[in-house]
Write a protein that holds these residues in place. Sequence first.
Motif, PDB file in Angstrom:
ATOM      1  N   ALA A  23       0.818  -1.220   0.000  1.00  0.00           N
ATOM      2  CA  ALA A  23       0.000   0.000   0.000  1.00  0.00           C
ATOM      3  C   ALA A  23       0.848   1.265   0.000  1.00  0.00           C
ATOM      4  CB  ALA A  23      -0.934   0.002   1.211  1.00  0.00           C
ATOM      5  N   LEU A  24       2.118   1.149   0.390  1.00  0.00           N
ATOM      6  CA  LEU A  24       3.001   2.319   0.430  1.00  0.00           C
ATOM      7  C   LEU A  24       4.039   2.296  -0.687  1.00  0.00           C
ATOM      8  CD1 LEU A  24       3.714   2.606   4.276  1.00  0.00           C
ATOM      9  CD2 LEU A  24       2.274   4.108   2.890  1.00  0.00           C
ATOM     10  N   ARG A 102       7.952  12.666  -2.982  1.00  0.00           N
ATOM     11  CA  ARG A 102       6.782  12.156  -2.256  1.00  0.00           C
ATOM     12  C   ARG A 102       6.671  12.708  -0.837  1.00  0.00           C
ATOM     13  NH1 ARG A 102       7.987   9.740  -7.147  1.00  0.00           N
ATOM     14  NH2 ARG A 102       6.732   7.876  -7.548  1.00  0.00           N
ATOM     15  N   HIS A 147       5.392  -0.886  12.528  1.00  0.00           N
ATOM     16  CA  HIS A 147       4.125  -1.053  11.825  1.00  0.00           C
ATOM     17  C   HIS A 147       3.208   0.133  12.095  1.00  0.00           C
ATOM     18  CE1 HIS A 147       4.838  -5.685  11.870  1.00  0.00           C
ATOM     19  NE2 HIS A 147       5.487  -5.088  10.898  1.00  0.00           N
ATOM     20  N   LEU A 150       4.250   2.966   9.835  1.00  0.00           N
ATOM     21  CA  LEU A 150       3.809   2.720   8.460  1.00  0.00           C
ATOM     22  C   LEU A 150       2.306   2.960   8.320  1.00  0.00           C
ATOM     23  CD1 LEU A 150       5.917  -0.494   7.751  1.00  0.00           C
ATOM     24  CD2 LEU A 150       6.348   1.818   6.891  1.00  0.00           C
ATOM     25  N   TYR A 151       1.551   2.574   9.351  1.00  0.00           N
ATOM     26  CA  TYR A 151       0.112   2.826   9.314  1.00  0.00           C
ATOM     27  C   TYR A 151      -0.171   4.328   9.363  1.00  0.00           C
ATOM     28  CZ  TYR A 151      -4.799   2.932  10.662  1.00  0.00           C
ATOM     29  OH  TYR A 151      -6.145   3.214  10.719  1.00  0.00           O
ATOM     30  N   LEU A 153       1.638   6.641   8.250  1.00  0.00           N
ATOM     31  CA  LEU A 153       1.942   7.174   6.922  1.00  0.00           C
ATOM     32  C   LEU A 153       0.770   6.974   5.972  1.00  0.00           C
ATOM     33  CD1 LEU A 153       5.644   6.129   6.267  1.00  0.00           C
ATOM     34  CD2 LEU A 153       4.734   8.454   6.315  1.00  0.00           C
ATOM     35  N   ARG A 154       0.173   5.788   5.995  1.00  0.00           N
ATOM     36  CA  ARG A 154      -0.972   5.513   5.127  1.00  0.00           C
ATOM     37  C   ARG A 154      -2.108   6.486   5.409  1.00  0.00           C
ATOM     38  NH1 ARG A 154      -2.898  -0.546   5.152  1.00  0.00           N
ATOM     39  NH2 ARG A 154      -4.456   0.458   3.825  1.00  0.00           N
ATOM     40  N   VAL A 155      -2.385   6.714   6.693  1.00  0.00           N
ATOM     41  CA  VAL A 155      -3.469   7.623   7.071  1.00  0.00           C
ATOM     42  C   VAL A 155      -3.148   9.043   6.609  1.00  0.00           C
ATOM     43  CG1 VAL A 155      -4.683   8.669   9.021  1.00  0.00           C
ATOM     44  CG2 VAL A 155      -4.198   6.206   9.021  1.00  0.00           C
ATOM     45  N   ILE A 157      -1.187  10.012   4.193  1.00  0.00           N
ATOM     46  CA  ILE A 157      -1.231  10.109   2.729  1.00  0.00           C
ATOM     47  C   ILE A 157      -2.671  10.238   2.245  1.00  0.00           C
ATOM     48  CG2 ILE A 157      -0.821   8.808   0.607  1.00  0.00           C
ATOM     49  CD1 ILE A 157       1.710   7.674   2.067  1.00  0.00           C
ATOM     50  N   GLU A 158      -3.575   9.472   2.849  1.00  0.00           N
ATOM     51  CA  GLU A 158      -4.986   9.579   2.478  1.00  0.00           C
ATOM     52  C   GLU A 158      -5.543  10.950   2.831  1.00  0.00           C
ATOM     53  OE1 GLU A 158      -6.848   6.343   4.490  1.00  0.00           O
ATOM     54  OE2 GLU A 158      -5.944   4.802   3.210  1.00  0.00           O
ATOM     55  N   ASN A 161      -4.071  13.699   0.315  1.00  0.00           N
ATOM     56  CA  ASN A 161      -4.040  13.290  -1.081  1.00  0.00           C
ATOM     57  C   ASN A 161      -3.972  14.479  -2.035  1.00  0.00           C
ATOM     58  OD1 ASN A 161      -4.358  11.120  -3.165  1.00  0.00           O
ATOM     59  ND2 ASN A 161      -6.210  12.298  -3.611  1.00  0.00           N
TER      60      ASN A 161
END
Length: 239
Positions: A23-24, A102, A147, A150-151, A153-155, A157-158, A161
């Motif tokens: 996902a990343l 990025r 972890h 990394l999570y 980061l996902r949040v 990025i969303e 956006n």
Amino acid sequence: MAGGMAATGAGAGVYREHAPPPALGGMVQAVWHARTPTPSPGPTPAGTAPFRVLPDGCMDLIVAHGGGHDPTILIAGTDDTARMVAHQPGRGHIGLRFRPGRLAALIDAPPAELVGASHRAALLLAGGVHDAARHLADAPADPARLHGLLYALRVAIEDRNRFLTPPAVRAALDHLASGDTPPSIGHLAAEAGYGQRRFDRAVLRATGLTPQGNRVKILSCDDACEEVVVPSGDLASEA
């Protein structure tokens, strides 16, 4: 080449890296771990002298820990010139190497304001990412905390956006940093579907440097790195 910086001097260290979660993958190129060993008693071993570090076009989020020093969060890769870095025996690092252009979306400042100021960039990370990095720094051996970063980061990025570098510009930056013979800046702009001035502005917003500035930085790094053979353990040991 590992990290937002490449080392051109010898040194002692252990380095390993692995791929990020799928996902990343479009944002993060690799997750890496590095440590400078604590030397045995006796004369200072060879290879512990300061070494020259060159920016290579990428940016890294790094958590430094151990070695008798307080944990530190920093961003590497916002420098535009080489700098000297000293080994710190026992110091460990956990790094996320971001693809070109990025990480800027997760920093609360224009990249141009951070060129040459890596020490300030980490303070301006999106709140959730910075908090997760601090949490990891407190217990770097706990995989759950990595972890968690990394999570976060996902949040982030969303949530951000709309601030991400456009895909066509990201592709151009990847091409520029790929190590292949770089095309002209005009050719990159045309491939991205941009006019020259618009392309210049988009790259400046993403990296803090113009396309030509990025190209010169990467080519200068490549030329310097060809002069020496550096063990993989040294490339990010003190980025």
